[in-house]
Design a protein around this motif. Structure first.
Motif, PDB file in Angstrom:
ATOM      1  N   GLY A 191       0.803  -1.229   0.000  1.00 38.03           N
ATOM      2  CA  GLY A 191       0.000   0.000   0.000  1.00 38.03           C
ATOM      3  C   GLY A 191       0.830   1.271   0.000  1.00 38.03           C
ATOM      4  N   ARG A 192       2.141   1.150  -0.284  1.00 46.24           N
ATOM      5  CA  ARG A 192       3.008   2.346  -0.262  1.00 46.24           C
ATOM      6  C   ARG A 192       3.218   2.938  -1.645  1.00 46.24           C
ATOM      7  NH1 ARG A 192       6.246  -0.937   3.439  1.00 46.24           N
ATOM      8  NH2 ARG A 192       7.295  -1.775   1.609  1.00 46.24           N
ATOM      9  N   LEU A 193       2.858   2.189  -2.695  1.00 50.22           N
ATOM     10  CA  LEU A 193       3.183   2.612  -4.050  1.00 50.22           C
ATOM     11  C   LEU A 193       1.934   2.578  -4.921  1.00 50.22           C
ATOM     12  CD1 LEU A 193       5.425   3.195  -6.216  1.00 50.22           C
ATOM     13  CD2 LEU A 193       5.581   0.715  -6.528  1.00 50.22           C
ATOM     14  N   SER A 194       1.679   3.697  -5.605  1.00 51.24           N
ATOM     15  CA  SER A 194       0.535   3.690  -6.524  1.00 51.24           C
ATOM     16  C   SER A 194       0.860   4.504  -7.762  1.00 51.24           C
ATOM     17  CB  SER A 194      -0.713   4.235  -5.812  1.00 51.24           C
ATOM     18  OG  SER A 194      -0.455   5.545  -5.359  1.00 51.24           O
ATOM     19  N   PHE A 195       0.023   4.375  -8.771  1.00 50.39           N
ATOM     20  CA  PHE A 195       0.262   5.019 -10.066  1.00 50.39           C
ATOM     21  C   PHE A 195      -0.982   5.781 -10.489  1.00 50.39           C
ATOM     22  CE2 PHE A 195       2.658   1.108  -9.674  1.00 50.39           C
ATOM     23  CZ  PHE A 195       3.942   1.568  -9.887  1.00 50.39           C
ATOM     24  N   THR A 196      -0.764   6.917 -11.116  1.00 53.45           N
ATOM     25  CA  THR A 196      -1.905   7.718 -11.554  1.00 53.45           C
ATOM     26  C   THR A 196      -1.495   8.644 -12.705  1.00 53.45           C
ATOM     27  OG1 THR A 196      -3.580   9.313 -10.829  1.00 53.45           O
ATOM     28  CG2 THR A 196      -1.435   9.553  -9.848  1.00 53.45           C
ATOM     29  N   THR A 197      -2.505   9.146 -13.408  1.00 59.25           N
ATOM     30  CA  THR A 197      -2.246  10.202 -14.398  1.00 59.25           C
ATOM     31  C   THR A 197      -2.611  11.558 -13.787  1.00 59.25           C
ATOM     32  OG1 THR A 197      -4.462   9.816 -15.239  1.00 59.25           O
ATOM     33  CG2 THR A 197      -2.655   8.807 -16.478  1.00 59.25           C
ATOM     34  N   ASP A 198      -3.148  11.515 -12.562  1.00 57.04           N
ATOM     35  CA  ASP A 198      -3.724  12.714 -11.953  1.00 57.04           C
ATOM     36  C   ASP A 198      -2.750  13.349 -10.949  1.00 57.04           C
ATOM     37  OD1 ASP A 198      -5.242  14.618 -10.743  1.00 57.04           O
ATOM     38  OD2 ASP A 198      -6.713  13.233  -9.863  1.00 57.04           O
ATOM     39  N   LEU A 199      -2.194  14.474 -11.347  1.00 52.23           N
ATOM     40  CA  LEU A 199      -1.198  15.143 -10.499  1.00 52.23           C
ATOM     41  C   LEU A 199      -1.811  15.629  -9.182  1.00 52.23           C
ATOM     42  CD1 LEU A 199       1.806  15.975 -10.511  1.00 52.23           C
ATOM     43  CD2 LEU A 199       1.113  18.160 -11.488  1.00 52.23           C
ATOM     44  N   THR A 200      -3.081  16.049  -9.228  1.00 53.60           N
ATOM     45  CA  THR A 200      -3.733  16.561  -8.011  1.00 53.60           C
ATOM     46  C   THR A 200      -3.728  15.488  -6.919  1.00 53.60           C
ATOM     47  OG1 THR A 200      -5.186  17.751  -9.494  1.00 53.60           O
ATOM     48  CG2 THR A 200      -5.822  17.731  -7.185  1.00 53.60           C
ATOM     49  N   GLU A 201      -4.103  14.282  -7.327  1.00 47.67           N
ATOM     50  CA  GLU A 201      -4.141  13.155  -6.377  1.00 47.67           C
ATOM     51  C   GLU A 201      -2.722  12.887  -5.834  1.00 47.67           C
ATOM     52  OE1 GLU A 201      -5.708   9.697  -8.434  1.00 47.67           O
ATOM     53  OE2 GLU A 201      -4.521   8.382  -7.133  1.00 47.67           O
ATOM     54  N   ALA A 202      -1.739  12.977  -6.702  1.00 49.03           N
ATOM     55  CA  ALA A 202      -0.366  12.672  -6.290  1.00 49.03           C
ATOM     56  C   ALA A 202       0.186  13.734  -5.338  1.00 49.03           C
ATOM     57  CB  ALA A 202       0.527  12.551  -7.519  1.00 49.03           C
ATOM     58  N   LEU A 203      -0.181  14.986  -5.550  1.00 43.35           N
ATOM     59  CA  LEU A 203       0.405  16.073  -4.738  1.00 43.35           C
ATOM     60  C   LEU A 203      -0.310  16.284  -3.409  1.00 43.35           C
ATOM     61  CD1 LEU A 203       1.324  18.860  -7.342  1.00 43.35           C
ATOM     62  CD2 LEU A 203       2.794  17.116  -6.333  1.00 43.35           C
ATOM     63  N   GLU A 204      -1.473  15.735  -3.262  1.00 44.36           N
ATOM     64  CA  GLU A 204      -2.257  15.876  -2.025  1.00 44.36           C
ATOM     65  C   GLU A 204      -1.428  15.380  -0.831  1.00 44.36           C
ATOM     66  OE1 GLU A 204      -5.916  16.650  -1.929  1.00 44.36           O
ATOM     67  OE2 GLU A 204      -5.300  16.888   0.166  1.00 44.36           O
ATOM     68  N   GLY A 205      -0.981  16.299   0.013  1.00 42.48           N
ATOM     69  CA  GLY A 205      -0.219  15.908   1.215  1.00 42.48           C
ATOM     70  C   GLY A 205       1.247  15.579   0.962  1.00 42.48           C
ATOM     71  N   ALA A 206       1.710  15.702  -0.306  1.00 40.61           N
ATOM     72  CA  ALA A 206       3.110  15.343  -0.600  1.00 40.61           C
ATOM     73  C   ALA A 206       4.062  16.448  -0.138  1.00 40.61           C
ATOM     74  CB  ALA A 206       3.281  15.094  -2.094  1.00 40.61           C
TER      75      ALA A 206
END
Ligand code: NAD
Length: 438
Positions: free
Chosen positions: A62-77
């Motif tokens: 559950g530590r690694l995921s993939f997306t095309t959506d930058l918003t989802e990736a940057l949330e809390g990063a």
């Protein structure tokens, strides 16, 4: 810590996966929806030994995921790594920064809280300052720092290089950014791998200086090999005798058909360009680029000689097309200049490569792909070893020679010797920087 990695190519994917293996929460982003869909379904889009297991392990945890959506990736990063391509710009040799700047702008428009924007892509000196300007302009209210963190991994050994690096280079402007970077790389700190913390410009420069130096070392030995052929010396013995000198070292002293790959050709060109722009010509690097081109041309002459002066009507087997073993990467591979010269000269070309077919099919038109070296060599007039895959290091040379039309071998990686070739029944054998069998 949560980290976003933008660009899931050779560098971004390996970095993201390894960061997740350190225990961080990593979201890998790519604009290539097909690539992301494949990664989500557990498929690995590139060939890199050990990567599939590490992806599976960290995705399951559950530590690694993939997306095309930058918003989802940057949330809390707390950090966003830019790991997109910086290919040679058409026309002037400069590194093309279009993708890097596009991502910087997207991050600026999407991020909400303090974030360190880290450039992992290889970028010319001054780029991180430009990234900072682009982000400030796109989102003047964003609280952020930039950091330069060039990558030194080698394709084919990428995971080990990332997990056990000779050093990690981090260029920063603030203590806050340095702290975030230290936290990211903490598992390596704990195991005493050196972290070199510098200003932005020095970090950017280290990457180009290192790659240009390595390209110089390879090119130096290739040029020595050309002289060895004329004076009757053996480059393998020369390399060994030189490399045992601790001041020189034995790495990158193997003569071959000229360097290729996704980094050395473009990074040497970019460095030469940076030098010109700053009125500090990189004369050594400029010469290295020229000599490397000559080395590649010299290979064609060698093959022509082994074909009695003409490729026309000959059946030639090419073993290996990737720029080096253990990768499927074909970018700037020597095969891309050598194979078209054979096809263009009228030869029928059979090709085999353990991982290169997927990429190679589109890049090498007019060749026949076969499964292995033995099928490739059947009835051939010449066998050319272009990439030193393990599969080609222990060939049954007798079997190869027996089934050839004219048993001739061009060993452009110096895997075998005149003695091996003679014993196997080859009538001619040529390699790099050593006397041929003729
Ligand atoms: P690559 O071409 O394999 O991957 C780049 C990825 O970025 C692609 O998947 C592409 O779809 C994606 N991308 C491009 N624009 C994007 C965007 N706007 N948003 C999201 N994704 C985007 O490149 P690579 O070989 O991984 O190289 C990346 C950088 O790392 C280069 O600067 C290279 O010089 C450097 N580098 C490469 C190596 C190596 O061995 N390949 C080693 C050290 C450094």
């Amino acid at each position: 810590m949560k980290i976003a990695v933008v660009g899931t190519g050779y560098v971004g994917l390996v970095s993201g996966v390894c960061f997740s293996d350190f225990g961080h929460e990593v979201v890998c982003v790519d604009k290539d929806a097909d690539k992301v869909a494949r990664l989500k379904s557990g498929e690995v889009p590139i060939y890199e030994p050990g990567l599939d297991e590490l992806i599976a392990k960290n995705t399951e945890a559950g530590r690694l995921s993939f997306t095309t959506d930058l918003t989802e990736a940057l949330e809390g990063a707390e950090a966003a790594f830019i790991a997109v391509g910086t290919p040679t710009r058409r026309g002037d040799g400069h590194a093309d920064l279009t993708y890097v700047m596009a991502v910087a702008e997207e991050i600026a428009q999407t991020a909400k809280d303090y974030i360190v924007i880290v450039t992992k892509s290889t970028v010319p000196v001054g780029t991180n300052r430009k990234v900072k300007q682009v982000v400030q302009k796109a989102n003047p209210d964003l609280d952020f720092d930039v950091a330069s963190n060039p990558e030194f991994l080698r394709e084919g050994a990428a995971i080990d290089d990332f997990m056990r690096p000779d050093r990690v280079v981090v260029g920063v402007q603030t203590d806050r950014a340095a702290d975030v970077m230290a936290e990211i790389y903490r598992p390596l700190f704990l195991r005493d791998f050196p972290i070199v913390t510098t200003d932005l410009e020095s970090a950017e420069m280290i990457k180009y200086a290192a790659n240009a130096f390595l390209a110089t070392k390879i090119t130096f030995i290739n040029e020595m090999a050309a002289l060895c052929e004329k004076v009757g010396a053996d480059i393998k013995q020369v390399s060994k005798g030189m490399g045992l000198d601790g001041r020189i070292g034995n790495k990158f002293l193997h003569a071959g058909p000229g360097y290729g790959g996704s980094c050395f050709p473009k990074d040497t060109k970019a460095l030469a360009r940076i030098g010109q722009e700053h009125a500090a010509p990189m004369q050594i690097t400029e010469t290295v680029i020229k000599v490397n081109e000559e080395t590649k041309r010299r290979m064609i002459d060698k093959l022509l000689d082994l074909c009695d002066g003409s490729f026309n009507g000959k059946l030639i087997a090419v073993l290996g097309v990737t720029f080096k073993p253990n990768t499927d990467d074909m970018r700037d591979a020597p095969s891309l200049s050598i194979v078209p010269a054979l096809v263009g000269g009228g030869a029928k070309v059979r090709v085999t490569d353990p991982q290169g077919r997927h990429e190679g099919e589109a890049l090498l038109p007019g060749v026949n792909w076969v499964e292995d070296a033995y099928k490739a060599a059947r009835k051939a007039d010449l066998v050319v070893i272009l990439t030193e895959w393990n599969e080609f290091r222990g060939l049954d040379l007798k079997k190869i020679a027996r089934h050839m039309n004219t048993p001739r071998l061009a060993d452009l990686r110096n895997i075998y010797s005149v003695k091996d070739a003679k014993r196997a029944g080859f009538e001619r054998y040529d390699s790099i920087g050593r006397a041929p069998l003729e």
